[in-house]
Write a protein that holds these residues in place. Sequence first.
Motif, mmCIF file in Angstrom:
data_model
loop_
_atom_site.group_PDB
_atom_site.id
_atom_site.type_symbol
_atom_site.label_atom_id
_atom_site.label_comp_id
_atom_site.label_asym_id
_atom_site.label_seq_id
_atom_site.Cartn_x
_atom_site.Cartn_y
_atom_site.Cartn_z
ATOM 1 N N CYS A 43 -11.594 -23.265 3.097
ATOM 2 C CA CYS A 43 -12.812 -22.904 3.786
ATOM 3 C C CYS A 43 -13.575 -22.436 3.214
ATOM 4 O O CYS A 43 -15.136 -22.843 4.032
ATOM 5 C CB CYS A 43 -11.928 -21.679 4.571
ATOM 6 N N HIS A 45 -15.770 -19.792 2.924
ATOM 7 C CA HIS A 45 -15.915 -18.338 3.160
ATOM 8 C C HIS A 45 -15.119 -17.461 2.327
ATOM 9 O O HIS A 45 -15.321 -16.665 3.456
ATOM 10 C CB HIS A 45 -17.143 -18.631 4.134
ATOM 11 N N GLY A 46 -14.004 -17.665 2.042
ATOM 12 C CA GLY A 46 -13.043 -16.059 1.392
ATOM 13 C C GLY A 46 -12.228 -16.321 2.641
ATOM 14 O O GLY A 46 -11.807 -14.936 2.132
ATOM 15 N N VAL A 47 -11.840 -16.565 3.937
ATOM 16 C CA VAL A 47 -10.908 -16.576 4.485
ATOM 17 C C VAL A 47 -9.448 -16.933 4.278
ATOM 18 O O VAL A 47 -8.488 -16.221 4.379
ATOM 19 C CB VAL A 47 -11.234 -17.127 5.431
ATOM 20 N N THR A 52 -7.239 -18.795 -4.517
ATOM 21 C CA THR A 52 -7.138 -17.473 -5.130
ATOM 22 C C THR A 52 -6.996 -17.847 -6.519
ATOM 23 O O THR A 52 -5.740 -18.408 -6.730
ATOM 24 C CB THR A 52 -6.190 -16.637 -4.840
ATOM 25 N N PRO A 59 -6.716 -10.831 -8.816
ATOM 26 C CA PRO A 59 -6.800 -11.928 -7.823
ATOM 27 C C PRO A 59 -8.139 -12.085 -6.929
ATOM 28 O O PRO A 59 -8.065 -11.365 -6.394
ATOM 29 C CB PRO A 59 -5.996 -11.501 -6.834
ATOM 30 N N VAL A 60 -8.855 -13.256 -7.120
ATOM 31 C CA VAL A 60 -10.127 -12.809 -6.171
ATOM 32 C C VAL A 60 -10.675 -14.401 -6.079
ATOM 33 O O VAL A 60 -9.740 -15.515 -6.240
ATOM 34 C CB VAL A 60 -11.506 -12.856 -7.549
ATOM 35 N N ARG A 61 -11.572 -14.763 -4.585
ATOM 36 C CA ARG A 61 -11.656 -15.535 -4.875
ATOM 37 C C ARG A 61 -12.180 -16.827 -5.267
ATOM 38 O O ARG A 61 -13.728 -15.865 -5.432
ATOM 39 C CB ARG A 61 -12.340 -15.867 -2.926
ATOM 40 N N THR A 112 -2.554 -14.703 -5.395
ATOM 41 C CA THR A 112 -2.062 -13.453 -5.278
ATOM 42 C C THR A 112 -1.056 -12.315 -5.402
ATOM 43 O O THR A 112 -1.292 -11.140 -5.941
ATOM 44 C CB THR A 112 -2.333 -13.536 -3.612
ATOM 45 N N HIS A 130 1.385 -7.020 4.123
ATOM 46 C CA HIS A 130 0.075 -6.855 4.325
ATOM 47 C C HIS A 130 -0.860 -7.359 3.176
ATOM 48 O O HIS A 130 -2.090 -7.518 3.090
ATOM 49 C CB HIS A 130 0.765 -5.315 4.353
ATOM 50 N N ALA A 131 0.373 -7.547 1.709
ATOM 51 C CA ALA A 131 -0.067 -8.099 1.061
ATOM 52 C C ALA A 131 -0.411 -9.876 1.167
ATOM 53 O O ALA A 131 -1.965 -10.154 0.411
ATOM 54 C CB ALA A 131 0.413 -8.382 -0.617
ATOM 55 N N SER A 133 -2.137 -10.848 3.241
ATOM 56 C CA SER A 133 -2.378 -10.809 4.663
ATOM 57 C C SER A 133 -4.416 -11.524 4.809
ATOM 58 O O SER A 133 -5.050 -12.233 5.108
ATOM 59 C CB SER A 133 -3.610 -9.710 5.163
ATOM 60 N N GLY A 134 -4.176 -12.335 2.987
ATOM 61 C CA GLY A 134 -6.020 -12.355 2.593
ATOM 62 C C GLY A 134 -5.462 -14.024 2.448
ATOM 63 O O GLY A 134 -6.240 -14.421 1.771
ATOM 64 N N ASN A 135 -4.017 -14.690 2.734
ATOM 65 C CA ASN A 135 -3.653 -16.227 2.261
ATOM 66 C C ASN A 135 -3.252 -16.615 3.782
ATOM 67 O O ASN A 135 -1.971 -16.029 4.434
ATOM 68 C CB ASN A 135 -2.769 -16.196 1.549
ATOM 69 N N PRO B 39 -20.422 -16.659 1.190
ATOM 70 C CA PRO B 39 -20.228 -17.639 2.416
ATOM 71 C C PRO B 39 -21.539 -18.477 3.288
ATOM 72 O O PRO B 39 -21.525 -19.013 3.634
ATOM 73 C CB PRO B 39 -19.341 -16.217 2.888
ATOM 74 N N HIS B 103 -9.882 -7.979 3.054
ATOM 75 C CA HIS B 103 -8.620 -8.089 1.629
ATOM 76 C C HIS B 103 -8.825 -8.154 1.073
ATOM 77 O O HIS B 103 -9.812 -8.282 0.026
ATOM 78 C CB HIS B 103 -7.944 -9.731 2.276
ATOM 79 N N GLN B 105 -7.856 -9.746 -2.105
ATOM 80 C CA GLN B 105 -9.133 -10.038 -2.912
ATOM 81 C C GLN B 105 -10.503 -10.058 -2.969
ATOM 82 O O GLN B 105 -10.958 -10.488 -4.344
ATOM 83 C CB GLN B 105 -8.235 -11.542 -2.364
#
Lengths: 158, 291
Positions: A43, A45-47, A52, A59-61, A112, A130-131, A133-135, B39, B103, B105
């Motif tokens: 994406c 934009h970090g979504v 990752t 873990p970061v984008r 992640t 929950h863990a 949720s960002g993927n 972003p 999130h 990350q």
Amino acid sequence: MTDSLKLHFTINGQEHHGEAEPRLLLVDYIRHHLGLTGSHVGCEHGVCGACTILLDGQPVRSCLMFAVQANGREIRTVESLGTPEAMHLLQEAFHAAHGLQCGFCTPGFLMTLVPYLEEHPNPSEDEIRHAISGNICRCTGYQHIVDAIVLAAQKMNA
Amino acid sequence: MKPAPFEYHAPDSLEAALALRAEHGDEAKALAGGQSLIPAMNFRIAQPALLVDLNGVDELRFIRMEGDELRIGAMTTQNTLERSELAAKHQPLLFETVPFVAHPQIRNRGTLGGSIAHADPAAELPVAAVALDARMKAQSVDGERWIPAKQFFQGFFTVDLQPNEYLTEIAFPAMPPRTGWSFMEVARRHGDYAMCGVAARVTLDGKGKCKAARLVYLNVGEGPVDAEGAAALLVGEKITPESSAAAAEKASAEISPFGSVHASPEYQTHLARVLTKRALRRAHERAQAAS
């Protein structure tokens, strides 16, 4: 164009020296300059989480950092986990539990989860959801990914 | 989907960062965690000419007590904050709010100061800052000034910072005794922008009646919406389902949600009512436990 700046960091245990224009995203540097194409660009934009990586173990984008910001840091990408012949335990679990279909999102999930499982060796299904949720995964519906993580945790604790 | 060119500076001291800000003014956009700015740059919604990357300014990363205030450096990451024993002990409302930000990350890079200076109306941390009467420290080469949270937020993505200033520190004063708190929000998925959220604070007097209250909402206005009328209704009353419902009704008239593809203004208003009642109940329970 602006001038390129020098950069140096450690990636998957190797020292790297190079240069990049400041606006170059870290994920693009990793893919195009280092040829490590396991980190995916979804994406930008970090979504979605497909890019990752681990920066100093966290873990970061990599689409939300410039390459020059990695100066002096330690990076790990999915290429550091295992090989097709000797997979990482988490990769084996994703394979065994059908935790992927197209596989585009998988590197992001793995990066992640590696530090997550080290910190939370025995997560509940709720905690797992929950863990991650960002993927975003658009194939599996997540159930087999959750199964894979449960399996990986069991193997780690065995 | 690639950022436009910009000049990049990565100072290693606050002094050097403020000197760049003094020289270039509004052109010198601060790069904190970059989780909102990058972003926007990737989409070319933002095309800053010059970035001052504050990630090398270690003196802006701290969490410490000064008197009974919790002082947090602007470049402290949200991840650090959500693991901070000092924050858990002294600012439980702030501590409860942080995990709702995006999130894990994102929180590994995102900073407290970045989120507050960005002032997204849908952001959680500005709401917590207003509910807690936090103070913002703005610094320039000429000196420093402290700004109360309520004055700091001036509308859509707009804060009270001069072209020569950066936000460097946030101070959270101790909550009074017999105070309870709650932060709640409703998002379609955890980590998404919430459709509505509320930070509630209730202080009880010796007889168990409400002595002071705060109700501050996210994503239902141009910034954190402080429903002062609703909070005032509660003062002198017991916190009951009836008084909470009256406050919720009042608050629903104080917010001005815009609506989105995910939620109509009517639905956001409904959420505000429901969240107000739930958050007041939780805050009241905690205030009683602290009494």
